[in-house]
Design a protein around this motif. Sequence first.
Motif, PDB file in Angstrom:
ATOM      1  N   SER A 120       0.767  -1.043   0.002  1.00 26.90           N
ATOM      2  CA  SER A 120      -0.005   0.110   0.130  1.00 26.90           C
ATOM      3  C   SER A 120       0.998   1.377   0.058  1.00 26.90           C
ATOM      4  O   SER A 120       1.927   1.277   0.291  1.00 26.90           O
ATOM      5  N   PRO A 121       0.334   2.365  -0.531  1.00 27.75           N
ATOM      6  CA  PRO A 121       1.444   3.705  -0.495  1.00 27.75           C
ATOM      7  C   PRO A 121       1.793   3.713   0.913  1.00 27.75           C
ATOM      8  O   PRO A 121       3.023   4.203   0.933  1.00 27.75           O
ATOM      9  N   MET A 122       1.062   3.720   1.997  1.00 28.83           N
ATOM     10  CA  MET A 122       1.499   4.119   3.248  1.00 28.83           C
ATOM     11  C   MET A 122       2.513   3.000   3.708  1.00 28.83           C
ATOM     12  O   MET A 122       3.653   3.508   4.459  1.00 28.83           O
ATOM     13  N   GLU A 123       2.414   1.963   3.337  1.00 28.26           N
ATOM     14  CA  GLU A 123       3.413   0.690   3.662  1.00 28.26           C
ATOM     15  C   GLU A 123       4.773   1.131   3.072  1.00 28.26           C
ATOM     16  O   GLU A 123       5.947   1.152   3.423  1.00 28.26           O
ATOM     17  N   ARG A 124       4.498   1.476   1.720  1.00 29.20           N
ATOM     18  CA  ARG A 124       5.695   1.828   0.977  1.00 29.20           C
ATOM     19  C   ARG A 124       6.593   2.926   1.767  1.00 29.20           C
ATOM     20  O   ARG A 124       7.850   2.853   1.760  1.00 29.20           O
ATOM     21  N   ALA A 125       5.748   4.257   1.881  1.00 30.13           N
ATOM     22  CA  ALA A 125       6.471   5.220   2.406  1.00 30.13           C
ATOM     23  C   ALA A 125       7.196   4.863   3.736  1.00 30.13           C
ATOM     24  O   ALA A 125       8.221   5.319   3.907  1.00 30.13           O
ATOM     25  N   ALA A 126       6.401   4.268   4.776  1.00 36.15           N
ATOM     26  CA  ALA A 126       6.910   3.954   6.266  1.00 36.15           C
ATOM     27  C   ALA A 126       8.429   3.187   5.938  1.00 36.15           C
ATOM     28  O   ALA A 126       9.269   3.152   6.515  1.00 36.15           O
ATOM     29  N   PHE A 127       8.115   1.984   4.847  1.00 37.58           N
ATOM     30  CA  PHE A 127       9.219   1.085   4.895  1.00 37.58           C
ATOM     31  C   PHE A 127      10.603   1.714   4.293  1.00 37.58           C
ATOM     32  O   PHE A 127      11.742   1.779   4.622  1.00 37.58           O
ATOM     33  N   ILE A 140       9.077  10.065  10.954  1.00 37.52           N
ATOM     34  CA  ILE A 140       7.977   9.465  10.027  1.00 37.52           C
ATOM     35  C   ILE A 140       6.704   9.605  10.431  1.00 37.52           C
ATOM     36  O   ILE A 140       5.741  10.077   9.613  1.00 37.52           O
ATOM     37  N   ALA A 141       6.393   9.652  11.671  1.00 35.27           N
ATOM     38  CA  ALA A 141       5.063   9.665  12.051  1.00 35.27           C
ATOM     39  C   ALA A 141       4.476  11.149  11.727  1.00 35.27           C
ATOM     40  O   ALA A 141       3.256  11.257  11.379  1.00 35.27           O
ATOM     41  N   ALA A 142       5.356  12.163  12.006  1.00 33.34           N
ATOM     42  CA  ALA A 142       5.041  13.513  11.580  1.00 33.34           C
ATOM     43  C   ALA A 142       4.729  13.665  10.233  1.00 33.34           C
ATOM     44  O   ALA A 142       3.931  14.440   9.697  1.00 33.34           O
ATOM     45  N   MET A 143       5.537  13.020   9.194  1.00 34.98           N
ATOM     46  CA  MET A 143       5.409  13.121   7.952  1.00 34.98           C
ATOM     47  C   MET A 143       4.143  12.612   7.297  1.00 34.98           C
ATOM     48  O   MET A 143       3.620  12.979   6.553  1.00 34.98           O
ATOM     49  N   LEU A 144       3.848  11.372   7.991  1.00 37.57           N
ATOM     50  CA  LEU A 144       2.888  10.402   7.421  1.00 37.57           C
ATOM     51  C   LEU A 144       1.340  10.877   8.280  1.00 37.57           C
ATOM     52  O   LEU A 144       0.245  10.613   7.641  1.00 37.57           O
ATOM     53  N   GLY A 145       1.374  11.823   9.452  1.00 34.24           N
ATOM     54  CA  GLY A 145       0.291  11.945  10.186  1.00 34.24           C
ATOM     55  C   GLY A 145      -0.208  10.898  10.614  1.00 34.24           C
ATOM     56  O   GLY A 145      -1.423  10.809  10.892  1.00 34.24           O
ATOM     57  N   ARG A 146       0.517   9.991  11.191  1.00 32.33           N
ATOM     58  CA  ARG A 146       0.108   8.690  11.892  1.00 32.33           C
ATOM     59  C   ARG A 146       0.890   8.699  13.120  1.00 32.33           C
ATOM     60  O   ARG A 146       1.867   9.454  13.281  1.00 32.33           O
ATOM     61  N   THR A 147       0.601   7.727  14.133  1.00 28.92           N
ATOM     62  CA  THR A 147       1.136   7.446  15.350  1.00 28.92           C
ATOM     63  C   THR A 147       2.513   6.688  14.929  1.00 28.92           C
ATOM     64  O   THR A 147       2.530   6.166  13.973  1.00 28.92           O
ATOM     65  N   GLU A 148       3.293   6.938  15.971  1.00 32.50           N
ATOM     66  CA  GLU A 148       4.759   6.086  15.941  1.00 32.50           C
ATOM     67  C   GLU A 148       4.591   4.490  15.691  1.00 32.50           C
ATOM     68  O   GLU A 148       4.953   4.049  14.941  1.00 32.50           O
ATOM     69  N   ALA A 149       3.669   4.297  16.609  1.00 23.78           N
ATOM     70  CA  ALA A 149       3.197   2.840  16.679  1.00 23.78           C
ATOM     71  C   ALA A 149       2.955   2.371  15.332  1.00 23.78           C
ATOM     72  O   ALA A 149       3.096   1.189  14.598  1.00 23.78           O
ATOM     73  N   SER A 150       1.805   3.104  14.793  1.00 26.27           N
ATOM     74  CA  SER A 150       1.502   2.928  13.540  1.00 26.27           C
ATOM     75  C   SER A 150       2.289   2.617  12.338  1.00 26.27           C
ATOM     76  O   SER A 150       2.417   1.808  11.582  1.00 26.27           O
ATOM     77  N   CYS A 151       3.333   3.574  12.297  1.00 25.04           N
ATOM     78  CA  CYS A 151       4.162   3.570  11.319  1.00 25.04           C
ATOM     79  C   CYS A 151       5.140   2.203  11.438  1.00 25.04           C
ATOM     80  O   CYS A 151       5.645   1.850  10.569  1.00 25.04           O
ATOM     81  N   ARG A 152       5.425   2.096  12.669  1.00 20.54           N
ATOM     82  CA  ARG A 152       6.052   0.871  13.118  1.00 20.54           C
ATOM     83  C   ARG A 152       5.426  -0.317  12.523  1.00 20.54           C
ATOM     84  O   ARG A 152       6.160  -1.383  11.959  1.00 20.54           O
ATOM     85  N   GLN A 153       4.087  -0.329  12.746  1.00 22.58           N
ATOM     86  CA  GLN A 153       3.312  -1.701  12.128  1.00 22.58           C
ATOM     87  C   GLN A 153       3.399  -1.513  10.508  1.00 22.58           C
ATOM     88  O   GLN A 153       3.424  -2.671   9.999  1.00 22.58           O
ATOM     89  N   LEU A 154       3.092  -0.454   9.894  1.00 22.69           N
ATOM     90  CA  LEU A 154       3.293  -0.244   8.420  1.00 22.69           C
ATOM     91  C   LEU A 154       4.753  -0.741   7.909  1.00 22.69           C
ATOM     92  O   LEU A 154       4.494  -1.637   7.174  1.00 22.69           O
ATOM     93  N   ALA A 155       5.792  -0.310   8.464  1.00 19.58           N
ATOM     94  CA  ALA A 155       6.920  -0.757   7.969  1.00 19.58           C
ATOM     95  C   ALA A 155       7.228  -2.281   8.347  1.00 19.58           C
ATOM     96  O   ALA A 155       7.878  -2.943   7.440  1.00 19.58           O
ATOM     97  N   SER A 156       6.573  -2.758   9.506  1.00 19.86           N
ATOM     98  CA  SER A 156       7.058  -4.146   9.767  1.00 19.86           C
ATOM     99  C   SER A 156       6.256  -5.030   8.676  1.00 19.86           C
ATOM    100  O   SER A 156       6.765  -5.880   8.180  1.00 19.86           O
ATOM    101  N   ARG A 157       4.923  -4.704   8.335  1.00 21.48           N
ATOM    102  CA  ARG A 157       4.216  -5.441   7.433  1.00 21.48           C
ATOM    103  C   ARG A 157       5.041  -5.625   5.832  1.00 21.48           C
ATOM    104  O   ARG A 157       5.142  -6.506   5.226  1.00 21.48           O
ATOM    105  N   ALA A 158       5.363  -4.233   5.693  1.00 21.06           N
ATOM    106  CA  ALA A 158       6.303  -4.046   4.238  1.00 21.06           C
ATOM    107  C   ALA A 158       7.444  -4.782   4.436  1.00 21.06           C
ATOM    108  O   ALA A 158       7.697  -5.712   3.377  1.00 21.06           O
ATOM    109  N   ARG A 159       8.068  -4.935   5.430  1.00 20.05           N
ATOM    110  CA  ARG A 159       9.291  -5.422   5.578  1.00 20.05           C
ATOM    111  C   ARG A 159       9.179  -7.216   5.270  1.00 20.05           C
ATOM    112  O   ARG A 159       9.912  -7.919   4.454  1.00 20.05           O
TER     113      ARG A 159
END
Length: 297
Positions: A120-127, A140-159
């Motif tokens: 997904s675009p957000m997964e790609r960005a976080a990763f 990354i959280a500030a850039m994407l407008g998400r929580t830090e925990a949410s960004c960690r999950q996005l990156a982990s799924r993408a990884r």
Amino acid sequence: MSMSSNRPHDHDPLAPHRGRLLGLAYRMLGSRSDAEDVVQDAYFRFAGAQDVHNAEAFLVTVVTRLCLDRLKSARAQREVYVGPWLPEPVFDAESLSADAATELADDLSFALLLALDRLSPMERAAFLLHDVFDTPFSEIAAMLGRTEASCRQLASRARRAVRDNRPAPARAPDNHARLLQAFSEAVASGNVAQLAALLREDAVALTDGGGRKTAARNPIIGADKIARFFIGIAAKNAGHDMRIEPAMINGAFGALLYLDGELDNTMSMAIDGEKIAAIYIVRNPDKLRHLSSAGLH
């Protein structure tokens, strides 16, 4: 940092960040020309901004958000794209390096870009921001407008998805060059068995004509089918002046194929040990147009 009107005209505030920004935008979009447009747009926004205290953070944020916007329309365009989609090939991978101490900082391979394209675009960005550009999750959280925990999950799924979908990068560049040379010789010889022996049994070939040039509409899977496909193409082009030139494509050994003096396609490969795992052919002229600016004729 406040923008002032008396700044020297020959000073380019973007220059120190241009490679990093282009590298991020290209990995997000898979298009060098779109990446150039995004970075230019980011520059205009930067030039018109007031009191920017961290130029790089501002620019990375703007580029990321512009790419996310573009990916929304790209999804719709992809649904009507004719045949397999491949990224625009680039010949200056070193200038698009993430310049970070990460495993993937210098990887611009088609294999990685296609794995990113499945996210997904957000997964790609976080990763990309974290695993490639080494950006802290707090930023990354500030850039994407998400929580830090949410960004960690996005990156982990993408990884996980990237690990599952990307062949391990070749660790021996000479293997890449040798296999490319052997491939070209086998195609020229017309020997199907000789060519198939270079390929992994479950190898895949993707040809991107974008509806503009003749290309296989679906992935070609299997060593024998791929061998017959390429030898068939060589036979069809027997009456033409065909020239193959080695080239570094997306940071790996590849080739340019010229027909009657005109660039017809680029070919790059993913290598698995001693075998070719995937072949990527870009014929879509829209994706080759930018190569003339790289001095290719």
